[in-house]
Design a protein around this motif. Structure first.
Motif, PDB file in Angstrom:
ATOM      1  N   GLU A 368       0.654  -1.319   0.112  1.00 30.36           N
ATOM      2  CA  GLU A 368      -0.189   0.027   0.016  1.00 30.36           C
ATOM      3  C   GLU A 368       0.739   1.192  -0.074  1.00 30.36           C
ATOM      4  O   GLU A 368       0.388   2.519  -0.390  1.00 30.36           O
ATOM      5  CB  GLU A 368      -0.924   0.039   1.263  1.00 30.36           C
ATOM      6  CG  GLU A 368      -1.958  -1.163   1.202  1.00 30.36           C
ATOM      7  CD  GLU A 368      -2.939  -1.116   2.244  1.00 30.36           C
ATOM      8  OE1 GLU A 368      -2.699  -0.333   3.216  1.00 30.36           O
ATOM      9  OE2 GLU A 368      -3.794  -1.979   2.278  1.00 30.36           O
ATOM     10  N   LYS A 369       2.057   1.188   0.261  1.00 29.56           N
ATOM     11  CA  LYS A 369       2.915   2.335   0.414  1.00 29.56           C
ATOM     12  C   LYS A 369       3.906   2.358  -0.599  1.00 29.56           C
ATOM     13  O   LYS A 369       4.945   3.363  -0.823  1.00 29.56           O
ATOM     14  CB  LYS A 369       3.859   2.435   1.832  1.00 29.56           C
ATOM     15  CG  LYS A 369       3.033   2.282   2.998  1.00 29.56           C
ATOM     16  CD  LYS A 369       3.867   2.383   4.150  1.00 29.56           C
ATOM     17  CE  LYS A 369       3.165   2.398   5.304  1.00 29.56           C
ATOM     18  NZ  LYS A 369       3.845   2.071   6.921  1.00 29.56           N
ATOM     19  N   SER A 370       3.999   1.244  -1.694  1.00 33.77           N
ATOM     20  CA  SER A 370       4.804   1.091  -2.478  1.00 33.77           C
ATOM     21  C   SER A 370       4.394   2.208  -4.185  1.00 33.77           C
ATOM     22  O   SER A 370       3.232   2.336  -3.864  1.00 33.77           O
ATOM     23  CB  SER A 370       5.166  -0.368  -3.215  1.00 33.77           C
ATOM     24  OG  SER A 370       3.590  -0.608  -3.567  1.00 33.77           O
ATOM     25  N   TRP A 371       5.403   2.001  -4.682  1.00 37.99           N
ATOM     26  CA  TRP A 371       5.233   2.691  -6.238  1.00 37.99           C
ATOM     27  C   TRP A 371       4.446   1.827  -6.894  1.00 37.99           C
ATOM     28  O   TRP A 371       3.658   2.265  -8.002  1.00 37.99           O
ATOM     29  CB  TRP A 371       6.425   2.909  -6.994  1.00 37.99           C
ATOM     30  CG  TRP A 371       7.354   1.701  -7.171  1.00 37.99           C
ATOM     31  CD1 TRP A 371       8.541   1.493  -6.300  1.00 37.99           C
ATOM     32  CD2 TRP A 371       7.349   0.816  -8.226  1.00 37.99           C
ATOM     33  NE1 TRP A 371       9.089   0.203  -6.867  1.00 37.99           N
ATOM     34  CE2 TRP A 371       8.415  -0.196  -7.922  1.00 37.99           C
ATOM     35  CE3 TRP A 371       6.244   0.303  -9.117  1.00 37.99           C
ATOM     36  CZ2 TRP A 371       8.678  -1.344  -8.744  1.00 37.99           C
ATOM     37  CZ3 TRP A 371       6.686  -0.771  -9.861  1.00 37.99           C
ATOM     38  CH2 TRP A 371       7.747  -1.729  -9.648  1.00 37.99           C
ATOM     39  N   LEU A 372       4.389   0.598  -6.769  1.00 30.94           N
ATOM     40  CA  LEU A 372       3.414  -0.456  -7.281  1.00 30.94           C
ATOM     41  C   LEU A 372       1.978   0.032  -7.150  1.00 30.94           C
ATOM     42  O   LEU A 372       1.151   0.001  -8.073  1.00 30.94           O
ATOM     43  CB  LEU A 372       3.717  -2.071  -7.030  1.00 30.94           C
ATOM     44  CG  LEU A 372       2.992  -2.902  -7.720  1.00 30.94           C
ATOM     45  CD1 LEU A 372       3.025  -3.013  -9.254  1.00 30.94           C
ATOM     46  CD2 LEU A 372       3.415  -4.190  -7.132  1.00 30.94           C
ATOM     47  N   HIS A 373       1.659   0.181  -5.808  1.00 28.61           N
ATOM     48  CA  HIS A 373       0.202   0.605  -5.522  1.00 28.61           C
ATOM     49  C   HIS A 373      -0.091   1.844  -6.231  1.00 28.61           C
ATOM     50  O   HIS A 373      -1.431   1.974  -6.596  1.00 28.61           O
ATOM     51  CB  HIS A 373       0.039   0.596  -4.228  1.00 28.61           C
ATOM     52  CG  HIS A 373      -1.390   0.721  -3.540  1.00 28.61           C
ATOM     53  ND1 HIS A 373      -1.579   2.081  -3.742  1.00 28.61           N
ATOM     54  CD2 HIS A 373      -2.346  -0.043  -3.192  1.00 28.61           C
ATOM     55  CE1 HIS A 373      -3.363   2.271  -3.207  1.00 28.61           C
ATOM     56  NE2 HIS A 373      -3.439   0.834  -2.675  1.00 28.61           N
TER      57      HIS A 373
END
Length: 542
Positions: A368-373
């Motif tokens: 949820e904190k990632s660039w992927l999200h």
């Protein structure tokens, strides 16, 4: 066999998980035992993708991948996006293309080659990699936590009894088990149902990707050229698109993705792909060319809104098993690698803290904190707009991605699973497909031959039916027998028995493990289970 972590599936997500675990162990001077089970006869054998690869995930996993010889050899040099009519093609100016369709900075790859290289990196790091072993059963503790998997028995005859070459399966116990089977994984499907991981989510959505590999005239080859198309031969209400990538030594990979939420049971994704190649703007590349590869695979395309809960007691879902593919970019390998890394970091921290078989909540929190999200959130409405027709979809994708840069204040939800979208055959127009010419267009059987697919004919059929009467009494009677058309490998045929009655014949030896039948069967009567380890397609350079 006892391990700290067992990884089911030797694709980008599974291997990234294993590599990252060993990296962390080396950095912190700890011992972590990791094994990877891969059902293909060798690592990469069952891997099929377009593929234009965003190196972002690989940059994080193995920053010096170039020096280590990763097979990312053809950088993208040019993007083209075409809207096709039956005979015409209208190009979109590059300035008008949303960011998700820009590929300069990415690489055209044979993903199977990349995965084979990742397998070598994993083994060099101390991961035990077992190709040719299919995980067939999930093992649970007495209190219902996942404690590992069991591989399937080998050497069973068609009646399911031990034959002369019988070998029993083995149990692999783990403190944590990572499921990375790819789209519509057999065990992942069971886990989602058991732990209700999809509760409150949009129904998952899939596509079938069909691909061929060609060697073309060097005079027509343009290394680094990426062409994407929309429109013909699909109608405006059917989600899908096509691709054509130039890379390597005079190689072109050409393919089509068709959303498995299509409505007309007479539609055949395989035949639509064959028609696509006859378009004047596409066929010009194949004059005097030679087809050298073929394959098909389902993709998980529902995106962020369809992502199941990622963690459960004793295990996690990663990669396309969960559905991290970004359908708007037609890319999933970078997301698979990133998801595997995040899962590995959560598992490693739990192991070093002395925990086992609990729920790795740190993994979804990291996501949820990632660039992927952030990336998937920008594309969350992409597939849903296409259910409102191509014109609306193109307009709204442009507004969301080009104008609003993915920061739209609205969310569009889906409510119907793909299998429920088929309409009765009597209510739909039949589609007459031209016969293949054997030069540019082909039939299914000659195509399957190029996939090097092999199964033992005297083994239990791995395409199982919950109720053997349904294919004729429901699917054929109401939907015209769609399994004979949606399967890209001629597995399903309706034939007459000795009494002249219809029956479904399953040619399981043709199966390329695409999982389309498991997804699209309108009665959800077909259940795909793993055959003996090592069987199926052997994709070389795909």
């Amino acid at each position: 066999m006892e391990y700290d972590v067992v990884v089911v599936g030797g694709g980008p997500a599974g291997l990234a998980t294993a590599i990252r675990l060993k990296q962390l162990a080396a950095e912190r001077n700890q011992e972590v035992s990791v094994c990877v089970l891969e059902k293909g006869g060798e690592v990469g054998a069952h891997i099929l993708s377009g593929a234009v690869m965003d190196p972002r995930g690989l940059n994080e996993l193995i920053p010096d991948w170039k020096e280590k010889g990763a097979p990312l050899d053809t950088p993208v040099t040019e993007d083209k996006f075409l809207f096709l009519s039956k005979t015409g093609a209208r190009a979109t100016p590059n300035w008008a293309l949303p960011p998700n369709f820009h590929n300069v900075g990415n690489y055209i790859v044979g993903l199977g080659n990349v995965v084979k290289w990742l397998g070598e990196q994993a083994e060099a790091a101390g991961v035990e990699v077992f190709p040719g072993f299919a995980a067939a059963e999930i093992l649970y503790t007495d209190d219902g936590k996942v404690r590992g998997v069991a591989t399937g028995d080998m050497g069973l005859n068609k009646q399911g009894e031990p034959g002369p070459n019988y070998q029993p399966g083995m149990e692999l116990h783990a403190k944590y088990t990572v499921f990375a089977e790819g789209s519509r994984g057999q065990l992942g499907r069971q886990l989602i149902e058991r732990f209700k991981l999809d509760a409150g989510k949009d129904p998952q959505s899939y596509g079938i990707g069909i691909k061929e590999l060609w060697q073309i005239d060097p005079a027509l080859h343009k290394p680094g050229l990426v062409i994407h198309t929309a429109g013909w031969p699909l109608d405006a209400d059917t989600y899908g698109g096509s691709f054509l990538y130039h890379y390597g030594e005079n190689l072109v990979t050409v393919g089509m993705v068709v959303g498995l939420d299509y409505a007309n049971p007479w539609l055949s994704p395989f035949e639509e792909f064959q028609r696509y190649k006859t378009h004047p703007e596409i066929r010009k590349y194949f004059e005097g060319a030679k087809r050298i590869g073929y394959g098909a695979r389902a993709i998980t395309a529902g995106g962020l809104l369809s992502l199941p809960k990622l963690a459960f007691p004793g295990g996690v879902l990663v990669g396309c098993e969960a559905g991290f593919l970004n359908a708007s970019r037609i890319k999933g390998s970078h997301a698979a690698i990133k998801s595997g890394m995040m899962a590995a970091e959560a598992a490693f921290d739990a192991l070093t803290a002395g925990r086992e078989q609990d729920e790795l909540s740190a993994y979804p929190q990291a996501f949820e904190k990632s660039w992927l999200h952030e990336e998937l959130n920008k594309a969350r409405n992409f597939k849903q707009w296409f259910k409102k027709g191509q014109t609306v979809a193109v307009l709204m994708t442009g507004i969301e991605q080009l104008v609003l840069r993915g920061k739209m204040p609205w969310t569009i939800h889906r409510t119907k699973p793909d299998y429920a979208c088929l309409q009765p055959a009597a209510e739909c127009a039949r589609i007459d497909y031209p016969k293949p010419d054997g030069k540019l267009t082909f039939d299914r059987l000659s195509s399957v031959f190029l996939s090097s697919t092999n199964h033992d004919e005297d083994e239990p059929v791995h395409l199982t039916l919950k109720d053997p009467s349904i294919p004729v009494q429901v699917n054929l009677a109401k939907y015209g027998g769609p399994e004979a058309r949606y399967c890209p490998a001629a597995v399903y045929e309706f034939v007459k028995d000795d009494n002249g009655n219809d029956k479904l014949q399953i040619n399981a030896q043709n199966c390329v493990h695409c999982k389309t039948c498991d997804i699209k069967d309108p009665t959800q009567n077909i259940v795909w289970v793993a055959p003996q380890g090592g069987e199926g397609p052997v994709y070389s350079g795909m």
